[in-house]
Design an enzyme around this catalytic site. Structure first.
Site, short mmCIF file in Angstrom:
data_model
loop_
_atom_site.label_atom_id
_atom_site.label_comp_id
_atom_site.label_asym_id
_atom_site.label_seq_id
_atom_site.Cartn_x
_atom_site.Cartn_y
_atom_site.Cartn_z
N CYS A 1 0.81 -1.23 0.00
CA CYS A 1 0.00 0.00 0.00
C CYS A 1 0.84 1.27 0.00
CB CYS A 1 -0.93 0.02 1.20
SG CYS A 1 -2.06 -1.37 1.26
N HIS B 1 -3.08 7.26 3.84
CA HIS B 1 -3.54 5.98 3.29
C HIS B 1 -4.93 5.70 3.85
CE1 HIS B 1 -3.73 2.02 1.77
NE2 HIS B 1 -3.52 1.41 2.92
N ASN C 1 -10.16 0.61 0.38
CA ASN C 1 -8.69 0.58 0.40
C ASN C 1 -8.20 0.18 -1.00
OD1 ASN C 1 -5.99 0.11 0.75
ND2 ASN C 1 -6.22 -1.22 2.53
#
Ligand code: UT7
Length: 374
Positions: free
Chosen positions: A111, A249, A279
């Site tokens: 990520c 994030h 996400n």
């Protein structure tokens, strides 16, 4: 001193929207649980390859910066869900953009891949090796999802965005950063079935099992991103009150709330997309940045904080000084072709492919092969 200013930005979001109600048609879950535990209401499902999304986002970012593809010296492709392992994905973007002069490299830190890519491109510009770069954050993660596991299947979505970096004598772009990795927690997030070691054991694409310790990742993420943010602020001599916007994030609304609370920044100064996109791994931060610009939430000269974490567990926090320009120089007409299926139809097609893969190899054999790779 040379800096790497962010002069262009563009996103490419696939149009097919998968709602919490769609997920509840095949998983034992509901809207109330997903919203209250994660903040997520919907996410996107891509009908095209990750490289196709990347090319559209990069064209939009280049137009925004007023550059042609031929001006690029470097393409950095941040992702953990590459369409192919060899050749790399950045070269696929290079050829489709027609960026013949550009070097092309992939960065995979899960990520955090976009932000590690931003660090890499910034460093190459600051040494003088490169003058113009595009950095992409893209994820086409849903083909690798374990759709029978409600602990993970509700959390992720596909998406892409890109930024253009240009050498500048003004103090702009990444002005400070903290990078790290809590490798003793790397077993908390592993996608078994995704990668060469599995392919070499004839585990078929799509037949994944996710090892996913959500609570442990949550704790490590809050601590890691909070500490990285505190470190980067201290190193730069910046107070939390000086941060104009946090672009974090977007793995879970509760994680974001905990991190900014620890950092001493109010939620009004946080850019959120988690409700609409879930996400998107490497794509979350650049998509949130592009939307913050589109919504007029980035002012000239603004100071941005970008904390993130991902499998590994990699973590980082970047301090970015914005330049004078917050509007595009031009726009691109690059578009994705329209999808011919709904989001739920796209997901059901992936689920059917996975069942097909298991039937071809036999579920017992598949499980044994996945276990061998532990
Ligand atoms: O970018 C890196 C990716 N990783 C992450 O983002 C993970 C970070 N972790 C999290 O975001 C959270 O830990 C989760 C959202 C994954 C889970 O939230 P939680 O509050 O930690 O829930 P939990 O795992 O403790 O589960 C609570 C209950 C369990 O039921 P029991 O054992 O209490 O009966 C789960 O089985 O919720 C159940 N549950 C669900 N129920 C409905 C788990 N997933 C679901 C679901 N729908 N989708």
């Amino acid at each position: 001193m040379t800096y790497a200013a962010i002069t262009g930005w563009g996103k490419c979001m696939p149009p097919s929207v998968l709602t919490n109600a769609d997920l509840a048609t095949f998983l034992d879950t509901d809207d109330e649980w997903i919203v209250s535990r994660t903040g997520m209401r919907e996410r996107r499902v891509s009908h095209v390859s990750a490289i196709e999304m990347s090319v559209v986002a990069a064209r939009r970012a280049l137009a925004c910066a007023g550059l042609d593809a031929g001006d690029l010296d470097l393409i950095v492709y941040g992702s953990c869900s590459n369409d192919e392992q060899v050749p790399n994905s950045a070269s696929g973007v290079q050829v489709r953009l027609g960026a013949a002069r550009a070097a092309a490299m992939d960065v995979n830190t899960a990520c955090t891949s976009f932000l590690y890519g931003l660090s890499s491109a910034t460093a190459l510009i600051r040494t003088g090796a490169v003058r113009n770069a595009v950095v992409i954050g893209v994820e086409l993660i849903l083909p690798y999802m374990d759709w029978s596991n409600r602990n993970v299947a509700v959390l992720f979505g596909d998406g892409c965005a890109a930024v253009v970096l240009q050498a500048s004598e003004r103090e702009e772009g990444v002005v400070a950063q903290k990078l790290g990795c809590i490798a003793d927690a790397r077993q908390t997030l592993r996608v078994r079935g995704m990668g060469c070691t599995y392919a070499n054991r004839n585990v078929m694409l799509g037949d994944t099992q996710w090892d996913f310790d959500g609570q442990e990742i949550f704790k490590r993420a809050v601590h890691g991103m909070g500490q990285a943010s505190a470190d980067v602020l201290a190193a730069a001599g910046v107070a939390p009150a000086d941060i104009d916007l946090v672009v974090p994030h977007q793995a879970n609304l509760r994680i974001i709330e905990s991190v900014v609370k620890r950092t001493g920044i109010p939620m009004e100064r946080v850019m959120l997309t988690v409700q609409r996109y879930g996400n998107m791994s490497a794509a979350t931060v650049p998509v949130a940045l592009v939307e913050a610009l589109e919504e007029g939430r980035v002012q000239p000269g603004a100071l941005l904080l970008m904390p993130a974490f991902g499998a590994g567990l990699t973590l980082c926090s970047h301090l970015v000084r914005w330049g004078e320009r917050v509007t595009p120089l031009a726009t691109s007409d690059a578009e994705l072709p329209p999808p011919d299926k709904t989001a739920l139809e796209l997901v059901n097609a992936i689920r059917a492919q996975k069942v097909g893969a298991q039937e071809r190899s036999g579920p017992g054999l598949m499980a044994a092969r996945l276990a061998e790779t532990m």
